[in-house]
Write an enzyme that holds these catalytic residues in place. Structure first.
Site, PDB file in Angstrom:
ATOM      1  N   ASP A 109       0.983  -1.742  -0.076  1.00  0.00           N
ATOM      2  CA  ASP A 109       1.178  -3.184  -0.292  1.00  0.00           C
ATOM      3  C   ASP A 109      -0.015  -3.871  -0.952  1.00  0.00           C
ATOM      4  OD1 ASP A 109       3.508  -2.788   1.074  1.00  0.00           O
ATOM      5  OD2 ASP A 109       2.890  -3.809   2.903  1.00  0.00           O
ATOM      6  N   LYS A 161      -9.241  -9.914  15.887  1.00  0.00           N
ATOM      7  CA  LYS A 161      -9.040 -11.367  15.966  1.00  0.00           C
ATOM      8  C   LYS A 161     -10.120 -12.055  16.810  1.00  0.00           C
ATOM      9  CE  LYS A 161      -4.093 -10.987  15.173  1.00  0.00           C
ATOM     10  NZ  LYS A 161      -2.730 -11.243  15.643  1.00  0.00           N
ATOM     11  N   ASP A 217      -2.627  -8.475   0.282  1.00  0.00           N
ATOM     12  CA  ASP A 217      -1.516  -7.676   0.795  1.00  0.00           C
ATOM     13  C   ASP A 217      -0.248  -8.418   0.398  1.00  0.00           C
ATOM     14  OD1 ASP A 217       0.622  -6.771   2.370  1.00  0.00           O
ATOM     15  OD2 ASP A 217      -0.663  -6.241   4.046  1.00  0.00           O
TER      16      ASP A 217
END
Length: 359
Positions: A109, A161, A217
């Site tokens: 991707d 994260k 992406d």
């Protein structure tokens, strides 16, 4: 040298386009996504590309077969009978990859400048088992962040994260490994990012190189369109001769020479128009991809939209807000489509005022 491209799954994020074609052969800027990667690999001497596939491999093979001769590269296929994650495919393709040389691994991707020569040189210079490309992001709290030594690129750890700032570099989905990595991986569902990379970092065997330039992406429609804009702007600085110019063009715009743009249109910025399309007079296109064989009627206004192959759009149609039309969709005159996702072979005769999937 060899390379493995993780073609993987069903492309659900890019539906309805992937209901007609596997995602890697959906055209991005008028070229199949995977060809951007394969052509870049060819330029630095890769002579065999292995595709790890588990969805419609026969379509992939039929599409890519002519390019083997054209590019002078061997394309092999490693078929997953069950999904193996992002590491399992390396073990499955072990016999194809293990020739004693480093090999590249890519997520299918990814769109960027693909600086493979620089990545190879850096990998050889540090002597570790693996090197990953990292890219800088504005909001690192949304990603897994790579923490590394600035002086030599050695990766210390990964933080998923983070709520407290630890860095702003993330995994860009492009790697190079020594064959010894194959001893770490079994042919079973395994995450290279969550299982293999932390172990390599703990052994001081994983390094990173920062990617300069654009990266995206493009596996879902909004990012596909954003990535298209980044790619076209890169072309503008590096290969401007490939881009359209003239009256009614606000660059960067890429138009296949076989397509017809009638007088009075205003095209761009950030538009790609594939082969054998007709854009009728007075139409306005912004931040939009028009795939092969599509006709757009007079005086339509289309922004932030992907229009699938062989579709027809009527006159005075307005589309926006990341609308995506599958293959062979027909939209009647004077309709408004706001964020619609329309499956292939549909005829639309009434407006779609709010984001909706049309089955």
């Amino acid at each position: 040298m060899k390379a493995l491209i993780l073609v993987g799954g069903f492309g659900t994020r890019l539906r309805p386009l992937t209901l007609s074609k596997p995602k890697p052969i959906v055209e991005f800027a008028n070229k199949a996504m995977i060809l951007h990667q394969i052509e870049a690999l060819c330029k630095i001497g890769v002579n065999e590309v292995v595709l790890a596939v588990n969805y419609r491999p026969q379509l992939m093979s039929q599409y890519l077969e002519p390019y083997e001769k054209k590019l002078g590269i061997k394309i092999s296929y490693s078929h997953e009978t069950v999904p193996l994650g992002t590491a399992g495919p390396l073990a499955l393709a072990r016999d194809l990859l293990n020739d004693g040389e480093p090999f590249f691994v890519l997520n299918s991707d990814i769109i960027c400048d693909f600086p493979f020569a620089d990545l190879l040189a850096f990998h050889k210079s540090h002597g570790g088992e693996g090197t990953i490309m990292v890219t800088k992001v504005e909001e690192p709290s949304k990603y897994g962040v790579v923490v590394y030594k600035e002086e030599n690129g050695q990766i210390l750890k990964f933080v998923e994260k983070p709520q407290v700032y630890v860095g702003n570099k993330i995994n860009a989905g492009v790697y190079i490994f020594n064959p010894t990595i194959l001893d770490r991986i079994q042919p079973k569902p395994t995450s290279i990012e969550k299982e293999i990379f932390p172990a390599m970092a703990a052994d001081s065997q994983l390094y990173c190189m920062q990617l300069e330039g654009f990266w995206m992406d493009v596996g879902q429609p909004k990012d596909f369109l954003s990535g298209m804009g980044l790619y076209l702007n890169s072309l503008k600085s590096k290969q401007p001769e490939l881009l359209a110019t003239g009256n009614g063009i606000i660059g960067p715009v890429l138009i296949d020479p076989s397509s017809v743009i009638e007088p009075g249109c205003l095209i761009g910025p950030n538009v790609t128009i594939g082969p054998n399309c007709v854009i009728q007079e007075g139409t306005r296109l912004v931040n939009t991809t028009v795939l092969e064989g599509t006709t757009i009627g007079k005086n339509s206004w289309i922004k932030s939209t992907i229009i699938g192959w062989n579709s027809s759009i009527g006159k005075w149609v307005r589309m926006e807000n990341t609308s995506v039309l599958g293959e062979d969709v027909h939209v009647s005159d004077e309709l408004y489509i706001n964020g619609g996702k329309i499956l292939p072979h549909k005829s639309i005769t009434s407006s779609i005022p709010e984001p909706e999937i049309i089955m």
